[in-house]
Design a protein around this motif. Structure first.
Motif, PDB file in Angstrom:
ATOM      1  N   ALA A 281      77.529  59.055  40.981  1.00  0.00           N
ATOM      2  CA  ALA A 281      77.088  59.782  39.783  1.00  0.00           C
ATOM      3  C   ALA A 281      78.086  59.616  38.640  1.00  0.00           C
ATOM      4  O   ALA A 281      77.704  59.652  37.464  1.00  0.00           O
ATOM      5  CB  ALA A 281      76.897  61.257  40.108  1.00  0.00           C
ATOM      6  N   ALA A 282      79.361  59.423  38.990  1.00  0.00           N
ATOM      7  CA  ALA A 282      80.410  59.227  37.984  1.00  0.00           C
ATOM      8  C   ALA A 282      80.635  57.749  37.677  1.00  0.00           C
ATOM      9  O   ALA A 282      81.630  57.398  37.034  1.00  0.00           O
ATOM     10  CB  ALA A 282      81.709  59.856  38.463  1.00  0.00           C
ATOM     11  N   SER A 283      79.715  56.892  38.144  1.00  0.00           N
ATOM     12  CA  SER A 283      79.795  55.431  37.917  1.00  0.00           C
ATOM     13  C   SER A 283      81.045  54.814  38.543  1.00  0.00           C
ATOM     14  O   SER A 283      81.600  53.838  38.024  1.00  0.00           O
ATOM     15  CB  SER A 283      79.747  55.116  36.420  1.00  0.00           C
ATOM     16  OG  SER A 283      78.534  55.575  35.853  1.00  0.00           O
ATOM     17  N   LYS A 284      81.481  55.365  39.654  1.00  0.00           N
ATOM     18  CA  LYS A 284      82.613  54.820  40.397  1.00  0.00           C
ATOM     19  C   LYS A 284      82.098  53.977  41.561  1.00  0.00           C
ATOM     20  O   LYS A 284      80.985  54.180  42.055  1.00  0.00           O
ATOM     21  CB  LYS A 284      83.510  55.933  40.926  1.00  0.00           C
ATOM     22  CG  LYS A 284      84.176  56.768  39.843  1.00  0.00           C
ATOM     23  CD  LYS A 284      85.032  57.869  40.460  1.00  0.00           C
ATOM     24  CE  LYS A 284      85.698  58.724  39.402  1.00  0.00           C
ATOM     25  NZ  LYS A 284      86.505  59.828  39.996  1.00  0.00           N
ATOM     26  N   THR A 285      82.928  53.023  41.989  1.00  0.00           N
ATOM     27  CA  THR A 285      82.575  52.168  43.118  1.00  0.00           C
ATOM     28  C   THR A 285      83.490  52.491  44.294  1.00  0.00           C
ATOM     29  O   THR A 285      84.664  52.118  44.286  1.00  0.00           O
ATOM     30  CB  THR A 285      82.712  50.685  42.762  1.00  0.00           C
ATOM     31  OG1 THR A 285      81.860  50.388  41.660  1.00  0.00           O
ATOM     32  CG2 THR A 285      82.342  49.796  43.954  1.00  0.00           C
ATOM     33  N   PRO A 286      83.000  53.195  45.312  1.00  0.00           N
ATOM     34  CA  PRO A 286      83.837  53.514  46.466  1.00  0.00           C
ATOM     35  C   PRO A 286      84.295  52.244  47.199  1.00  0.00           C
ATOM     36  O   PRO A 286      83.521  51.294  47.358  1.00  0.00           O
ATOM     37  CB  PRO A 286      82.915  54.352  47.348  1.00  0.00           C
ATOM     38  CG  PRO A 286      81.862  54.872  46.424  1.00  0.00           C
ATOM     39  CD  PRO A 286      81.671  53.806  45.396  1.00  0.00           C
ATOM     40  N   ILE A 287      85.538  52.237  47.632  1.00  0.00           N
ATOM     41  CA  ILE A 287      86.096  51.137  48.411  1.00  0.00           C
ATOM     42  C   ILE A 287      86.044  51.547  49.878  1.00  0.00           C
ATOM     43  O   ILE A 287      86.656  52.544  50.271  1.00  0.00           O
ATOM     44  CB  ILE A 287      87.541  50.826  47.983  1.00  0.00           C
ATOM     45  CG1 ILE A 287      87.588  50.441  46.502  1.00  0.00           C
ATOM     46  CG2 ILE A 287      88.135  49.723  48.842  1.00  0.00           C
ATOM     47  CD1 ILE A 287      88.999  50.305  45.951  1.00  0.00           C
ATOM     48  N   LEU A 288      85.314  50.781  50.695  1.00  0.00           N
ATOM     49  CA  LEU A 288      85.118  51.138  52.097  1.00  0.00           C
ATOM     50  C   LEU A 288      85.539  49.994  53.011  1.00  0.00           C
ATOM     51  O   LEU A 288      85.245  48.830  52.752  1.00  0.00           O
ATOM     52  CB  LEU A 288      83.653  51.498  52.346  1.00  0.00           C
ATOM     53  CG  LEU A 288      83.115  52.708  51.569  1.00  0.00           C
ATOM     54  CD1 LEU A 288      81.657  52.941  51.913  1.00  0.00           C
ATOM     55  CD2 LEU A 288      83.937  53.960  51.850  1.00  0.00           C
TER      56      LEU A 288
ATOM     57  N   ALA B 264      74.374  52.302  43.066  1.00  0.00           N
ATOM     58  CA  ALA B 264      75.292  52.867  44.054  1.00  0.00           C
ATOM     59  C   ALA B 264      76.062  51.734  44.729  1.00  0.00           C
ATOM     60  O   ALA B 264      75.863  51.443  45.909  1.00  0.00           O
ATOM     61  CB  ALA B 264      74.510  53.682  45.074  1.00  0.00           C
ATOM     62  N   PRO B 265      76.973  51.088  43.988  1.00  0.00           N
ATOM     63  CA  PRO B 265      77.700  49.956  44.545  1.00  0.00           C
ATOM     64  C   PRO B 265      78.779  50.396  45.540  1.00  0.00           C
ATOM     65  O   PRO B 265      79.280  51.525  45.486  1.00  0.00           O
ATOM     66  CB  PRO B 265      78.340  49.319  43.306  1.00  0.00           C
ATOM     67  CG  PRO B 265      78.539  50.467  42.372  1.00  0.00           C
ATOM     68  CD  PRO B 265      77.361  51.375  42.595  1.00  0.00           C
ATOM     69  N   LEU B 266      79.113  49.489  46.434  1.00  0.00           N
ATOM     70  CA  LEU B 266      80.201  49.691  47.387  1.00  0.00           C
ATOM     71  C   LEU B 266      81.089  48.449  47.378  1.00  0.00           C
ATOM     72  O   LEU B 266      80.583  47.332  47.309  1.00  0.00           O
ATOM     73  CB  LEU B 266      79.647  49.915  48.802  1.00  0.00           C
ATOM     74  CG  LEU B 266      78.826  51.190  49.023  1.00  0.00           C
ATOM     75  CD1 LEU B 266      78.114  51.128  50.369  1.00  0.00           C
ATOM     76  CD2 LEU B 266      79.709  52.425  48.936  1.00  0.00           C
ATOM     77  N   LYS B 267      82.382  48.653  47.457  1.00  0.00           N
ATOM     78  CA  LYS B 267      83.305  47.526  47.476  1.00  0.00           C
ATOM     79  C   LYS B 267      83.900  47.395  48.873  1.00  0.00           C
ATOM     80  O   LYS B 267      84.718  48.201  49.284  1.00  0.00           O
ATOM     81  CB  LYS B 267      84.419  47.715  46.455  1.00  0.00           C
ATOM     82  CG  LYS B 267      85.390  46.533  46.403  1.00  0.00           C
ATOM     83  CD  LYS B 267      86.469  46.743  45.359  1.00  0.00           C
ATOM     84  CE  LYS B 267      87.444  45.561  45.352  1.00  0.00           C
ATOM     85  NZ  LYS B 267      88.518  45.741  44.332  1.00  0.00           N
ATOM     86  N   PRO B 268      83.474  46.365  49.631  1.00  0.00           N
ATOM     87  CA  PRO B 268      84.049  46.175  50.969  1.00  0.00           C
ATOM     88  C   PRO B 268      85.502  45.702  50.881  1.00  0.00           C
ATOM     89  O   PRO B 268      85.880  44.952  49.984  1.00  0.00           O
ATOM     90  CB  PRO B 268      83.162  45.076  51.583  1.00  0.00           C
ATOM     91  CG  PRO B 268      81.965  44.982  50.694  1.00  0.00           C
ATOM     92  CD  PRO B 268      82.435  45.383  49.331  1.00  0.00           C
ATOM     93  N   THR B 269      86.298  46.154  51.830  1.00  0.00           N
ATOM     94  CA  THR B 269      87.666  45.655  51.957  1.00  0.00           C
ATOM     95  C   THR B 269      88.027  45.692  53.427  1.00  0.00           C
ATOM     96  O   THR B 269      87.256  46.186  54.256  1.00  0.00           O
ATOM     97  CB  THR B 269      88.649  46.493  51.122  1.00  0.00           C
ATOM     98  OG1 THR B 269      89.916  45.834  51.085  1.00  0.00           O
ATOM     99  CG2 THR B 269      88.835  47.882  51.718  1.00  0.00           C
TER     100      THR B 269
END
Length: 314
Positions: free
Chosen positions: A183-190, A249-254
């Motif tokens: 909702a805050a336009s952030k991309t969680p790093i998972l 709802a993007p996610l950044k894999p790491t």
């Protein structure tokens, strides 16, 4: 039955209060500075849990049949940020509550963590040696020892996993934090190579409530969900459940190799053997699909989610 809940405004404490009230129990709950009502709590105590005299007086006056400790600073980074405070809440408080339970002859339910293990030799049975790798985990190990030394015939410790579920403030559990980030336009790093065996706070609360009525069960146990999933897979499945497109709802894999400093204090795999508790209780162990089905949208995010879902269908 009168039940005293330490941390009733938190994720697990709130879920426990609701479950216990439905079962007909009377709930006294500490809520700290939490401003809103807590569903299921009959008596709200805005208590400073670092004040040992106040905690002692409140519990002794209440004379509960059981004390449930769901209060903690549970984020490892926050434990490091304020070591003195986390030591008081994560170690001193449960030790005090266990001593009071012993004095009253009350059942004592203590919430601990999967993080007492190092994460390099899963799955973990309750008999496996602990090997904490961060401050929070070390505090939980210390709390377990003190609790069972203080009330050996009255206490039960449940080591819980990463939690799903619906919190009183709508900001505490995994899906609530992910939705807030999107909702805050952030991309969680998972992480792709960190694995957790989640369960909902509501399912855990049901198990804890059942333990309140099973005084013959004492010692240390594990509780979690039925499936082991990577943190990335958890995020993907939550996104799918709420019908959110990847673009919104993007996610950044790491992976752990990309963050060696962070990985040093993060466990790679915290798979838990749920025996014998899963065999002793009537409360069922839930699949991840069953957990997803219980999730609700926090009220402060409902307008955003409805708008986003509508836009994705257009």
């Amino acid at each position: 039955m009168k039940l005293f809940v330490l941390g009733a405004s938190g994720l697990v404490g709130g879920a426990f209060a609701e479950a216990a009230t439905r079962a007909g129990h009377h709930i006294i709950g500490t809520v700290g500075n939490f401003p809103g009502p807590v569903s299921g709590v009959d008596e709200l105590l805005p208590l400073d849990l670092t004040d040992e005299a106040a905690v002692t007086a409140s519990i002794l006056q209440a004379k509960p049949a059981a004390i449930i400790n769901a209060a903690a600073i549970s984020e490892p980074a926050k434990c490091d940020d304020d070591l003195a405070l986390s030591q008081k809440l994560n170690v001193a408080l449960p030790a005090l509550a266990a001593r009071l339970a012993q004095q009253l002859g009350a059942r004592f339910i203590h919430l601990s963590s999967e993080q007492v293990f190092a994460g390099d030799r899963p799955p973990y049975a309750v008999t496996d040696p602990v090997a904490p790798i961060n401050t929070y985990a070390r505090q939980k190990v210390d709390s377990e020892k003190l609790v069972h030394a203080a009330a050996p015939k009255l206490a039960v410790t449940v080591r819980a996993p990463l939690l799903m579920g619906n919190s009183p403030a709508g900001k505490r559990s995994l899906h609530e934090r992910l939705l807030a980030d999107w909702a805050a336009s952030k991309t969680p790093i998972l992480y792709t190579d960190e694995f957790r065996q989640t369960c909902t706070a509501q399912n855990l609360a049901a198990a804890l409530l059942e333990l309140c009525t099973r005084p013959e069960i004492t010692g240390v146990f594990h509780w979690a969900g039925a499936e082991l999933l990577s943190r990335l897979e958890l995020g993907i499945r939550i996104r799918t459940h709420f019908r959110l497109p990847e673009s919104t709802a993007p996610l950044k894999p790491t992976d752990r190799a990309a963050n060696p400093k962070a990985a040093a204090s993060r466990q790679a795999n915290l798979a838990l053997d749920l025996r014998p508790l899963s065999q002793l209780l009537k409360t069922p162990v839930q699949t991840f699909a069953q957990q997803l089905a219980t999730l609700t949208v926090p009220p402060h995010l409902s307008t955003w989610l409805a708008s986003t879902q509508q836009s994705s269908r257009a």
